[in-house]
Design a protein around this motif. Structure first.
Motif, PDB file in Angstrom:
ATOM      1  N   ILE A 101       0.826  -1.210   0.000  1.00 22.76           N
ATOM      2  CA  ILE A 101       0.000   0.000   0.000  1.00 22.76           C
ATOM      3  C   ILE A 101       0.859   1.258   0.000  1.00 22.76           C
ATOM      4  CG2 ILE A 101      -1.697   1.331   1.310  1.00 22.76           C
ATOM      5  CD1 ILE A 101      -2.733  -1.374   2.395  1.00 22.76           C
ATOM      6  N   PHE A 102       1.856   1.304   0.896  1.00 27.71           N
ATOM      7  CA  PHE A 102       2.627   2.530   1.094  1.00 27.71           C
ATOM      8  C   PHE A 102       4.033   2.477   0.487  1.00 27.71           C
ATOM      9  CE2 PHE A 102      -0.237   1.982   4.771  1.00 27.71           C
ATOM     10  CZ  PHE A 102      -0.965   3.152   4.690  1.00 27.71           C
ATOM     11  N   GLY A 103       4.443   1.347  -0.046  1.00 28.71           N
ATOM     12  CA  GLY A 103       5.829   1.169  -0.458  1.00 28.71           C
ATOM     13  C   GLY A 103       6.117   1.628  -1.869  1.00 28.71           C
ATOM     14  N   GLY A 104       7.188   2.389  -2.016  1.00 31.30           N
ATOM     15  CA  GLY A 104       7.679   2.801  -3.323  1.00 31.30           C
ATOM     16  C   GLY A 104       9.161   2.502  -3.416  1.00 31.30           C
ATOM     17  N   VAL A 105       9.751   2.800  -4.550  1.00 28.93           N
ATOM     18  CA  VAL A 105      11.182   2.572  -4.763  1.00 28.93           C
ATOM     19  C   VAL A 105      11.806   3.817  -5.375  1.00 28.93           C
ATOM     20  CG1 VAL A 105      12.936   1.195  -5.942  1.00 28.93           C
ATOM     21  CG2 VAL A 105      10.867   0.088  -5.089  1.00 28.93           C
ATOM     22  N   LEU A 106      12.883   4.282  -4.754  1.00 27.94           N
ATOM     23  CA  LEU A 106      13.690   5.367  -5.285  1.00 27.94           C
ATOM     24  C   LEU A 106      14.972   4.800  -5.875  1.00 27.94           C
ATOM     25  CD1 LEU A 106      13.507   8.114  -2.494  1.00 27.94           C
ATOM     26  CD2 LEU A 106      12.577   8.296  -4.808  1.00 27.94           C
ATOM     27  N   ARG A 107      15.474   5.458  -6.895  1.00 23.75           N
ATOM     28  CA  ARG A 107      16.764   5.074  -7.443  1.00 23.75           C
ATOM     29  C   ARG A 107      17.697   6.276  -7.359  1.00 23.75           C
ATOM     30  NH1 ARG A 107      16.666   2.244 -13.091  1.00 23.75           N
ATOM     31  NH2 ARG A 107      15.982   4.295 -13.828  1.00 23.75           N
ATOM     32  N   GLY A 108      18.817   6.088  -6.673  1.00 24.90           N
ATOM     33  CA  GLY A 108      19.814   7.136  -6.589  1.00 24.90           C
ATOM     34  C   GLY A 108      20.899   6.898  -7.627  1.00 24.90           C
ATOM     35  N   PHE A 124      11.076   3.023   0.028  1.00 24.37           N
ATOM     36  CA  PHE A 124      10.600   4.091   0.915  1.00 24.37           C
ATOM     37  C   PHE A 124       9.123   3.909   1.190  1.00 24.37           C
ATOM     38  CE2 PHE A 124       9.521   5.848  -3.241  1.00 24.37           C
ATOM     39  CZ  PHE A 124       8.310   6.490  -3.027  1.00 24.37           C
ATOM     40  N   THR A 125       8.721   4.337   2.362  1.00 25.04           N
ATOM     41  CA  THR A 125       7.305   4.471   2.676  1.00 25.04           C
ATOM     42  C   THR A 125       6.949   5.947   2.896  1.00 25.04           C
ATOM     43  OG1 THR A 125       7.817   3.964   4.999  1.00 25.04           O
ATOM     44  CG2 THR A 125       6.959   2.173   3.647  1.00 25.04           C
ATOM     45  N   TRP A 126       7.956   6.742   3.238  1.00 24.17           N
ATOM     46  CA  TRP A 126       7.786   8.190   3.357  1.00 24.17           C
ATOM     47  C   TRP A 126       8.733   8.861   2.383  1.00 24.17           C
ATOM     48  CZ3 TRP A 126       4.259  10.704   6.401  1.00 24.17           C
ATOM     49  CH2 TRP A 126       3.604   9.939   7.381  1.00 24.17           C
ATOM     50  N   LEU A 127       8.246   9.859   1.670  1.00 23.58           N
ATOM     51  CA  LEU A 127       9.090  10.638   0.775  1.00 23.58           C
ATOM     52  C   LEU A 127       9.375  11.968   1.465  1.00 23.58           C
ATOM     53  CD1 LEU A 127      10.421  10.574  -2.022  1.00 23.58           C
ATOM     54  CD2 LEU A 127       8.395  11.762  -2.906  1.00 23.58           C
ATOM     55  N   PRO A 128      10.617  12.172   1.956  1.00 17.63           N
ATOM     56  CA  PRO A 128      10.940  13.427   2.640  1.00 17.63           C
ATOM     57  C   PRO A 128      11.138  14.556   1.637  1.00 17.63           C
ATOM     58  CG  PRO A 128      12.870  12.006   2.551  1.00 17.63           C
ATOM     59  CD  PRO A 128      11.745  11.225   1.951  1.00 17.63           C
ATOM     60  N   LEU A 129      10.609  15.710   1.948  1.00 21.37           N
ATOM     61  CA  LEU A 129      10.672  16.849   1.041  1.00 21.37           C
ATOM     62  C   LEU A 129      11.438  17.999   1.680  1.00 21.37           C
ATOM     63  CD1 LEU A 129       7.014  16.913  -0.358  1.00 21.37           C
ATOM     64  CD2 LEU A 129       9.021  15.717  -1.266  1.00 21.37           C
ATOM     65  N   GLU A 130      12.508  18.434   1.018  1.00 20.39           N
ATOM     66  CA  GLU A 130      13.256  19.609   1.443  1.00 20.39           C
ATOM     67  C   GLU A 130      12.490  20.843   0.973  1.00 20.39           C
ATOM     68  OE1 GLU A 130      15.899  19.509   3.237  1.00 20.39           O
ATOM     69  OE2 GLU A 130      16.562  17.421   3.071  1.00 20.39           O
ATOM     70  N   ILE A 131      12.139  21.729   1.910  1.00 20.60           N
ATOM     71  CA  ILE A 131      11.308  22.874   1.537  1.00 20.60           C
ATOM     72  C   ILE A 131      11.992  24.213   1.790  1.00 20.60           C
ATOM     73  CG2 ILE A 131       9.184  21.568   1.955  1.00 20.60           C
ATOM     74  CD1 ILE A 131       8.906  23.127   4.597  1.00 20.60           C
ATOM     75  N   ASP A 132      13.210  24.197   2.327  1.00 20.10           N
ATOM     76  CA  ASP A 132      13.894  25.450   2.675  1.00 20.10           C
ATOM     77  C   ASP A 132      14.643  25.997   1.470  1.00 20.10           C
ATOM     78  OD1 ASP A 132      14.631  27.566   4.208  1.00 20.10           O
ATOM     79  OD2 ASP A 132      16.239  26.523   5.279  1.00 20.10           O
ATOM     80  N   ALA A 133      13.893  26.364   0.428  1.00 15.47           N
ATOM     81  CA  ALA A 133      14.472  26.919  -0.792  1.00 15.47           C
ATOM     82  C   ALA A 133      13.431  27.805  -1.455  1.00 15.47           C
ATOM     83  CB  ALA A 133      14.909  25.808  -1.747  1.00 15.47           C
ATOM     84  N   ASP A 134      13.894  28.910  -2.039  1.00 14.78           N
ATOM     85  CA  ASP A 134      12.975  29.868  -2.638  1.00 14.78           C
ATOM     86  C   ASP A 134      12.168  29.251  -3.779  1.00 14.78           C
ATOM     87  OD1 ASP A 134      13.812  31.811  -0.896  1.00 14.78           O
ATOM     88  OD2 ASP A 134      15.288  32.681  -2.273  1.00 14.78           O
ATOM     89  N   GLU A 135      12.735  28.266  -4.460  1.00  9.81           N
ATOM     90  CA  GLU A 135      12.046  27.661  -5.597  1.00  9.81           C
ATOM     91  C   GLU A 135      10.894  26.764  -5.182  1.00  9.81           C
ATOM     92  OE1 GLU A 135      14.627  24.020  -7.065  1.00  9.81           O
ATOM     93  OE2 GLU A 135      15.876  25.697  -6.421  1.00  9.81           O
TER      94      GLU A 135
END
Length: 302
Positions: A101-108, A124-135
């Motif tokens: 249900i919650f599982g995905g796969v990232l490729r680095g 991954f089950t959680w996708l962390p998002l960096e938000i400290d950027a003007d863009e």
């Protein structure tokens, strides 16, 4: 979805008391980060359900890594015919109803000048998002920013990420707390808009039709407060009747739209469910006065 998975024909489960699970969090009444709690809960459920399942399914679904694959890796043809040396296979990841249900796969992918790119698959089950950027202005731009890449190995290589497998339910963690050597942990209060209907940008997904990248909002958790060790949590949840309800301690109230701008600076966790084919576009619905129950809102910390 979890109940549907566990109760499908041929599968039997035994209900157990969840109180013992909560003891791993420490004494009752102690304060914990909402994402850490949710991650621990899902991880514990995954471990228990995996132990009960005598067969580990093979495929591209993801969970906690159960192996590292062949040490020497193998060649995989990437975009424009370029080869990547893959050092881990998605099929090596253990599966359970949680990961289905919650599982995905990232490729680095690490690129070095004059050499082949090396790639490793990470569940991954959680996708962390960096938000400290003007863009970063909304969830789509936060996803692109978080996966676009960073310099590694003292600038001799660059690492970027891409999504190989998108889960049925996409869990997003907005990283609102940053550590600074002098100031310590500070909260990032940037406004990040989040839609009722999210289309994951195709630029960060390896492949897949638009239908696989389209999600509808199921819930949002907000952190109210100025610091990491204080504050208060509320949650907006989409009910089975199609109406949104806000949970604030023991007070429950209906709301028309959980994505209004006054919520953009506090949103902390998001759950998006893949949109079903033929379903209507997500849109706000009028709130119903008094619906959903009511009570006295507590003022305790998160």
């Amino acid at each position: 979805l979890l109940v549907q998975d566990l109760t499908r024909p041929g599968r039997a489960i035994t209900p157990v008391c969840a109180d013992s699970l909560l003891t791993v969090l420490g004494r009752r009444g102690s304060q914990h980060d909402a994402q850490e709690f949710a991650a621990l809960l899902l991880s514990s459920l995954h471990d228990e359900l995996q132990q009960r399942n005598t067969k580990t399914a093979a495929g591209a679904g993801a969970g906690d890594a159960s192996g590292t694959g062949d040490d020497d890796g193998w060649q995989e043809v990437g975009k424009a015919g370029r080869a990547h040396v893959v050092v881990q296979r998605a099929s090596d990841f253990a599966q359970s109803p949680i990961t289905r249900i919650f599982g995905g796969v990232l490729r680095g992918i690490v690129r070095r000048a004059g050499g082949p790119a090396s790639a490793s698959a990470t569940p991954f089950t959680w996708l962390p998002l960096e938000i400290d950027a003007d863009e970063v202005t909304d969830i789509a731009s936060a996803i692109v920013h978080s996966l676009r890449g960073d310099d590694v190995d003292e600038g001799t290589a660059r690492l970027r990420g891409e999504i190989v497998v998108l889960p049925e339910v996409l869990l997003l963690h907005l990283k609102r707390f940053a550590y600074e050597p002098r100031a310590g942990v500070r909260k990032i209060t940037r406004e990040v808009a989040f839609p009722l209907e999210l289309i994951v940008p195709g630029s960060v997904v390896v492949s897949g039709p638009l239908s696989q990248r389209t999600y509808t909002l199921a819930s949002a958790v907000h952190h109210h407060g100025a610091t990491a060790d204080s504050g208060h949590y509320t949650a907006d949840v989409l009910g089975l009747d199609g109406r949104w309800r806000m949970f604030d301690d023991d007070m429950v109230s209906t709301i028309a739209d959980p994505t209004t701008r006054d919520r953009h600076a506090s949103v902390y966790l998001l759950a998006y469910r893949r949109k079903q084919p033929g379903s209507e576009p997500a849109r706000p619905r009028p709130a119903v006065t008094g619906a959903g129950g009511a009570g006295t809102a507590g003022a305790g910390n998160a």
